[in-house]
Motif scaffolding. Sequence first.
Motif, PDB file in Angstrom:
ATOM      1  N   UNK A  15       2.335 -44.231  -4.333  1.00 35.33           N
ATOM      2  CA  UNK A  15       2.399 -43.028  -5.158  1.00 35.33           C
ATOM      3  C   UNK A  15       3.340 -43.235  -6.345  1.00 35.33           C
ATOM      4  N   UNK A  16       2.839 -42.955  -7.539  1.00 30.91           N
ATOM      5  CA  UNK A  16       3.656 -43.038  -8.757  1.00 30.91           C
ATOM      6  C   UNK A  16       4.415 -41.737  -8.957  1.00 30.91           C
ATOM      7  N   UNK A  17       3.764 -40.604  -8.644  1.00 31.67           N
ATOM      8  CA  UNK A  17       4.399 -39.308  -8.807  1.00 31.67           C
ATOM      9  C   UNK A  17       3.407 -38.189  -8.575  1.00 31.67           C
ATOM     10  N   UNK A  18       3.855 -36.951  -8.779  1.00 32.02           N
ATOM     11  CA  UNK A  18       3.023 -35.778  -8.599  1.00 32.02           C
ATOM     12  C   UNK A  18       3.113 -34.903  -9.847  1.00 32.02           C
ATOM     13  N   UNK A  19       2.019 -34.330 -10.262  1.00 33.15           N
ATOM     14  CA  UNK A  19       2.007 -33.532 -11.490  1.00 33.15           C
ATOM     15  C   UNK A  19       1.332 -32.179 -11.281  1.00 33.15           C
ATOM     16  N   UNK A  20       1.549 -31.290 -12.248  1.00 34.87           N
ATOM     17  CA  UNK A  20       0.997 -29.938 -12.174  1.00 34.87           C
ATOM     18  C   UNK A  20      -0.491 -29.917 -12.487  1.00 34.87           C
ATOM     19  N   UNK A  21      -0.913 -30.773 -13.431  1.00 36.32           N
ATOM     20  CA  UNK A  21      -2.331 -30.814 -13.827  1.00 36.32           C
ATOM     21  C   UNK A  21      -2.850 -32.251 -13.801  1.00 36.32           C
ATOM     22  N   UNK A  22      -4.157 -32.390 -13.849  1.00 36.47           N
ATOM     23  CA  UNK A  22      -4.765 -33.712 -13.861  1.00 36.47           C
ATOM     24  C   UNK A  22      -4.436 -34.444 -15.160  1.00 36.47           C
ATOM     25  N   UNK A  23      -4.427 -33.704 -16.261  1.00 33.92           N
ATOM     26  CA  UNK A  23      -4.104 -34.317 -17.558  1.00 33.92           C
ATOM     27  C   UNK A  23      -2.706 -34.929 -17.529  1.00 33.92           C
ATOM     28  N   UNK A  24      -1.742 -34.179 -16.957  1.00 31.21           N
ATOM     29  CA  UNK A  24      -0.372 -34.707 -16.852  1.00 31.21           C
ATOM     30  C   UNK A  24      -0.350 -35.958 -15.975  1.00 31.21           C
TER      31      UNK A  24
END
Length: 339
Positions: free
Chosen positions: A37-46
């Motif tokens: 896992x690289x990270x988690x974001x709020x939207x797919x674009x992010x």
Amino acid sequence: MKSNYGSVYKMKDKPRRNPWRVVKTIKELNGKVKRQTIGYTRTKVEGLELLAKYNTNPYSLDTTKMTFREVLEKWQIQHFEKLEPKTIKQYKSIYLHFEPIKDIPMLELNTVHLQGLFNNLELSTASKRQLKAVLNQIYKYALKMEIVAKDYSNLIELGKKQVVIERKVFTNEEITKLWKYKELEFVDTILIMIYTGLRIGELLTIENKNIDLENRTIKGGIKTDAGKDRIIPINMEILPLIKNRMRADKTHLITGMRGKKMAYQRYHMIFTDLMEKLNMNHTIHDCRHTFASLLSNADANKISIAKIIGHSSYLTTEKIYTHKDVEELKKAVDLIKLQ
């Protein structure tokens, strides 16, 4: 997307603040391939933006070991994209105040570390508020990347609620003792601070090329406009100490075991150990406080004191000191003599 590029997908197991997971296929040294896992974001674009930035500039995925310095570097890659060069320069000057915590793993930082950092800063409440705002932004990034689980920056107290640190000057007897044990490793650095008024952050950044032994001056200093790159006269007493520390194969006056610039955290440990060995009870900043007191007690010119310490708004044209200026500053520091 190609498997070696990475992917972004939405997790549906439970409601999340950042539901889009960014993953990357990593090939380990043993040849095995696994998805991390690289990270988690709020939207797919992010998420796609994060993945693109990671592929451009990969970083360690072991977030449990990431130091504050590493998190800061990753945060600024994204943050600086939106800023003007002048604003970026201002941010970098603010970073100097984070030096004491830069090598601590971000996950281990807590309220004690951060409040201690702010309590020891010689800044106005307004400046501390600005520093706290920057720290808030860094923590928001760390939360987004799930490097930390809590934002401790919100718990920092400013203004009147801060603990006032009592400054104690080194007595003449203690300074004499330091001279007696000057051969003990790093005792000379304490004497250099006492006789120059340099902050430890400033002393650790002094480069040999900015030391003029013949004219007994050091060009250095950080923090304020009046303090940056100021001319600091070298007292005759410590001239041999500085000369002995200068090495042709080293860039900085104070270095670690490998000849590299010493980190504040490392020096703080050395200073604390020396105080215990010498049976003294002082903070590093007491050296600077002692310098100002010694100059004042010797009836040195107040303007000269302000120039040397870098506390006043005194600024010469293009930061250039005349020969007369420098001579006056040297006369001032040479007034420091033990009774």
